[in-house]
Design an enzyme around this catalytic site. Structure first.
Site, PDB file in Angstrom:
ATOM      1  N   ASP A   1      -2.705  -3.062  -6.630  1.00 13.23           N
ATOM      2  CA  ASP A   1      -4.039  -2.683  -6.148  1.00 13.23           C
ATOM      3  C   ASP A   1      -4.097  -1.186  -5.820  1.00 13.23           C
ATOM      4  O   ASP A   1      -3.353  -0.704  -4.975  1.00 13.23           O
ATOM      5  CB  ASP A   1      -4.410  -3.519  -4.920  1.00 13.23           C
ATOM      6  CG  ASP A   1      -4.450  -5.003  -5.255  1.00 13.23           C
ATOM      7  OD1 ASP A   1      -5.280  -5.400  -6.080  1.00 13.23           O
ATOM      8  OD2 ASP A   1      -3.623  -5.754  -4.705  1.00 13.23           O
TER       9      ASP A   1
ATOM     10  N   ASP B   1       2.763  -0.180  -8.085  1.00 14.68           N
ATOM     11  CA  ASP B   1       1.958  -0.985  -7.178  1.00 14.68           C
ATOM     12  C   ASP B   1       0.793  -1.553  -7.996  1.00 14.68           C
ATOM     13  O   ASP B   1       0.463  -1.008  -9.057  1.00 14.68           O
ATOM     14  CB  ASP B   1       1.462  -0.089  -6.033  1.00 14.68           C
ATOM     15  CG  ASP B   1       0.545  -0.816  -5.090  1.00 14.68           C
ATOM     16  OD1 ASP B   1       0.849  -1.971  -4.730  1.00 14.68           O
ATOM     17  OD2 ASP B   1      -0.490  -0.230  -4.728  1.00 14.68           O
TER      18      ASP B   1
ATOM     19  N   CYS C   1       4.929 -10.217  -2.936  1.00 17.18           N
ATOM     20  CA  CYS C   1       5.273 -10.723  -1.607  1.00 17.18           C
ATOM     21  C   CYS C   1       4.069 -11.479  -1.079  1.00 17.18           C
ATOM     22  O   CYS C   1       3.017 -10.885  -0.865  1.00 17.18           O
ATOM     23  CB  CYS C   1       5.626  -9.575  -0.665  1.00 17.18           C
ATOM     24  SG  CYS C   1       5.673 -10.146   1.060  1.00 17.18           S
TER      25      CYS C   1
ATOM     26  N   ARG D   1       8.298  -7.714   1.531  1.00 18.42           N
ATOM     27  CA  ARG D   1       7.086  -6.916   1.747  1.00 18.42           C
ATOM     28  C   ARG D   1       7.430  -5.429   1.838  1.00 18.42           C
ATOM     29  O   ARG D   1       8.231  -5.012   2.664  1.00 18.42           O
ATOM     30  CB  ARG D   1       6.378  -7.377   3.025  1.00 18.42           C
ATOM     31  CG  ARG D   1       5.050  -6.667   3.266  1.00 18.42           C
ATOM     32  CD  ARG D   1       4.328  -7.193   4.516  1.00 18.42           C
ATOM     33  NE  ARG D   1       3.238  -6.312   4.886  1.00 18.42           N
ATOM     34  CZ  ARG D   1       2.017  -6.320   4.344  1.00 18.42           C
ATOM     35  NH1 ARG D   1       1.723  -7.194   3.399  1.00 18.42           N
ATOM     36  NH2 ARG D   1       1.103  -5.470   4.721  1.00 18.42           N
TER      37      ARG D   1
ATOM     38  N   HIS E   1       3.862 -12.923   1.823  1.00 20.50           N
ATOM     39  CA  HIS E   1       3.992 -13.073   3.275  1.00 20.50           C
ATOM     40  C   HIS E   1       3.041 -12.163   4.049  1.00 20.50           C
ATOM     41  O   HIS E   1       2.485 -11.210   3.513  1.00 20.50           O
ATOM     42  CB  HIS E   1       5.443 -12.780   3.684  1.00 20.50           C
ATOM     43  CG  HIS E   1       6.443 -13.590   2.923  1.00 20.50           C
ATOM     44  ND1 HIS E   1       7.340 -13.034   2.038  1.00 20.50           N
ATOM     45  CD2 HIS E   1       6.633 -14.933   2.884  1.00 20.50           C
ATOM     46  CE1 HIS E   1       8.077 -14.012   1.494  1.00 20.50           C
ATOM     47  NE2 HIS E   1       7.659 -15.161   1.991  1.00 20.50           N
TER      48      HIS E   1
ATOM     49  N   THR F   1       4.004  -5.893  -5.782  1.00 16.11           N
ATOM     50  CA  THR F   1       2.736  -5.918  -5.048  1.00 16.11           C
ATOM     51  C   THR F   1       2.799  -6.794  -3.794  1.00 16.11           C
ATOM     52  O   THR F   1       3.268  -7.941  -3.841  1.00 16.11           O
ATOM     53  CB  THR F   1       1.594  -6.379  -5.997  1.00 16.11           C
ATOM     54  OG1 THR F   1       0.377  -6.465  -5.269  1.00 16.11           O
ATOM     55  CG2 THR F   1       1.890  -7.710  -6.660  1.00 16.11           C
ATOM     56  N   ASN F   2       2.363  -6.236  -2.674  1.00 13.51           N
ATOM     57  CA  ASN F   2       2.207  -7.016  -1.443  1.00 13.51           C
ATOM     58  C   ASN F   2       0.932  -7.833  -1.561  1.00 13.51           C
ATOM     59  O   ASN F   2      -0.131  -7.272  -1.846  1.00 13.51           O
ATOM     60  CB  ASN F   2       2.077  -6.088  -0.221  1.00 13.51           C
ATOM     61  CG  ASN F   2       3.392  -5.445   0.183  1.00 13.51           C
ATOM     62  OD1 ASN F   2       4.454  -5.772  -0.336  1.00 13.51           O
ATOM     63  ND2 ASN F   2       3.306  -4.520   1.128  1.00 13.51           N
TER      64      ASN F   2
HETATM   65 MG   LIG Z   1      -1.962  -0.283  -3.321  1.00 13.78          MG
HETATM   66 ZN   LIG Z   2       7.606 -11.109   1.578  1.00 11.61          ZN
END
Ligand SMILES: [Mg+2]
Ligand SMILES: [Zn+2]
Length: 170
Positions: free
Chosen positions: A10, A8, A89, A100, A91, A50-51
């Site tokens: 963040d 990941d 992602c 996501r 979105h 990462t989202n």
């Molecule tokens: Mg995180």
């Molecule tokens: Zn997405």
């Protein structure tokens, strides 16, 4: 087939100040350089998943994200801590996309692009949705930054804890 250490961003690579999108806010977590060097030494490709719903929420643009991504890769590369790929992602949660996290889309795409053996790979995250994305992709080895109990295979208090686990088990 290649091995991956999925990370990941963040809260794992950089300190999570919420919707980080500028270089000035991008502070590496303690130990991340050592972790990435270890992964490289063990022949694991470090792949960031990462989202980034801040893009859908218009808090920052895709270009802001990509600019910061280039900064991150260059900074880490210069420290001998290579990142092989970055998947994101853009979105919002309500978009119902397949990328996501906890959806496995980013990991599956990376597995295709880098010929990753998901069943022998690892993921380190700081949220349950990171761990669920790994499970949904068939990645068995997971470390959650935080407190047990969790759905993860292991938990660690900080990045140095993840290094201890990865060193012993990977
Ligand atoms: Mg995180
Ligand atoms: Zn997405």
């Amino acid at each position: 087939m290649n091995l991956a250490l999925f990370l990941d961003r963040d809260g794992v690579i950089n300190v999570d100040y919420n919707f980080v999108h500028r270089a000035e806010e991008f502070v590496l977590t303690d130990g991340i350089v050592d972790l990435l060097r270890l992964a490289a030494a063990r022949n694991y490709k470090a792949i960031v998943v990462t989202n980034q719903s801040g893009i859908a929420r218009k808090i920052y643009t895709m270009n802001d994200f990509l600019t910061l991504t280039r900064y991150m890769i260059a900074k880490l590369e210069a420290l001998g801590a290579p990142i092989a790929g970055v998947y994101y992602c853009p979105h919002a949660p309500e978009d119902g996309c397949e990328c996501r996290k906890p959806q496995p889309g980013m990991l599956l795409q990376a597995a295709h692009d880098f010929q990753i053996d998901l069943g022998a790979s690892w993921l380190i995250g700081d949220r349950p949705s990171d761990i669920m994305a790994a499970k949904n992709a068939g990645v068995p080895h997971t470390i959650l930054l935080g407190e047990p109990p969790s759905e993860a295979e292991f938990t660690a208090q900080n990045i140095f804890g993840t290094i201890d686990i990865f060193k012993k088990r990977a």
